[in-house]
Design a protein around this motif. Sequence first.
Motif, PDB file in Angstrom:
ATOM      1  N   ASP A 161       0.869  -1.186   0.000  1.00 42.70           N
ATOM      2  CA  ASP A 161       0.000   0.000   0.000  1.00 42.70           C
ATOM      3  C   ASP A 161       0.898   1.226   0.000  1.00 42.70           C
ATOM      4  OD1 ASP A 161      -1.703   2.131   0.565  1.00 42.70           O
ATOM      5  OD2 ASP A 161      -2.844   1.047   2.088  1.00 42.70           O
ATOM      6  N   SER A 162       1.125   1.807  -1.167  1.00 42.76           N
ATOM      7  CA  SER A 162       2.109   2.886  -1.292  1.00 42.76           C
ATOM      8  C   SER A 162       1.738   4.137  -0.498  1.00 42.76           C
ATOM      9  CB  SER A 162       2.349   3.235  -2.762  1.00 42.76           C
ATOM     10  OG  SER A 162       1.164   3.709  -3.357  1.00 42.76           O
ATOM     11  N   VAL A 163       0.453   4.480  -0.454  1.00 44.51           N
ATOM     12  CA  VAL A 163       0.044   5.674   0.295  1.00 44.51           C
ATOM     13  C   VAL A 163       0.251   5.444   1.789  1.00 44.51           C
ATOM     14  CG1 VAL A 163      -1.880   7.214   0.877  1.00 44.51           C
ATOM     15  CG2 VAL A 163      -1.577   6.445  -1.482  1.00 44.51           C
ATOM     16  N   ASN A 164      -0.157   4.292   2.273  1.00 39.49           N
ATOM     17  CA  ASN A 164       0.018   3.967   3.685  1.00 39.49           C
ATOM     18  C   ASN A 164       1.500   3.921   4.052  1.00 39.49           C
ATOM     19  OD1 ASN A 164      -1.037   3.218   6.291  1.00 39.49           O
ATOM     20  ND2 ASN A 164      -0.270   1.162   5.869  1.00 39.49           N
TER      21      ASN A 164
ATOM     22  N   GLU B 118       2.635   7.507   4.371  1.00 35.08           N
ATOM     23  CA  GLU B 118       2.113   8.089   5.616  1.00 35.08           C
ATOM     24  C   GLU B 118       2.937   7.608   6.805  1.00 35.08           C
ATOM     25  OE1 GLU B 118      -2.017   7.048   5.923  1.00 35.08           O
ATOM     26  OE2 GLU B 118      -2.637   8.560   4.487  1.00 35.08           O
TER      27      GLU B 118
ATOM     28  N   SER C 154      -2.617  11.534   8.160  1.00 31.30           N
ATOM     29  CA  SER C 154      -3.790  11.337   7.304  1.00 31.30           C
ATOM     30  C   SER C 154      -4.701  12.563   7.272  1.00 31.30           C
ATOM     31  CB  SER C 154      -4.572  10.086   7.715  1.00 31.30           C
ATOM     32  OG  SER C 154      -5.137  10.261   8.995  1.00 31.30           O
TER      33      SER C 154
ATOM     34  N   VAL D 296      -3.888  17.506   0.958  1.00 25.89           N
ATOM     35  CA  VAL D 296      -3.122  16.906  -0.137  1.00 25.89           C
ATOM     36  C   VAL D 296      -2.070  17.877  -0.675  1.00 25.89           C
ATOM     37  CG1 VAL D 296      -3.291  15.985  -2.484  1.00 25.89           C
ATOM     38  CG2 VAL D 296      -4.965  15.320  -0.766  1.00 25.89           C
TER      39      VAL D 296
ATOM     40  N   LYS E 141       6.083  14.468   0.511  1.00 23.53           N
ATOM     41  CA  LYS E 141       6.292  13.246  -0.265  1.00 23.53           C
ATOM     42  C   LYS E 141       7.490  13.414  -1.210  1.00 23.53           C
ATOM     43  CE  LYS E 141       3.716  10.378  -3.574  1.00 23.53           C
ATOM     44  NZ  LYS E 141       4.476  10.622  -4.787  1.00 23.53           N
TER      45      LYS E 141
END
Length: 94
Positions: free
Chosen positions: A45-48, A51, A66, A70, A77
């Motif tokens: 899970d790249s977003v997780n 984070e 979270s 954005v 990022k």
Amino acid sequence: MASATDRTFELKYPFEYRGARYEKMTARRPKVRDLRNFIKNVEKDSVNAMEKVLADLMEIDNLVISEIDVEDFGPMKSWFEGFLKSMLGESDES
């Protein structure tokens, strides 16, 4: 207290979470263990994974990350990805 090697991000969209106000966030430079943990989790899970690594570098709960807008998340990022590029021997000159 932030050191000379830390990176502070001024938030364009400050927010409150659980009674704390976040207007800027400071991250320490990643260590090998941070890169290793990110790489281990990025395919699941790249977003997780992003984070989690940013939360580790900022020494805050993942749930705070979270809540970041954005537009504020993007520079954080990109900053971290710069370390991945240098580790993998990639350059911005193509």
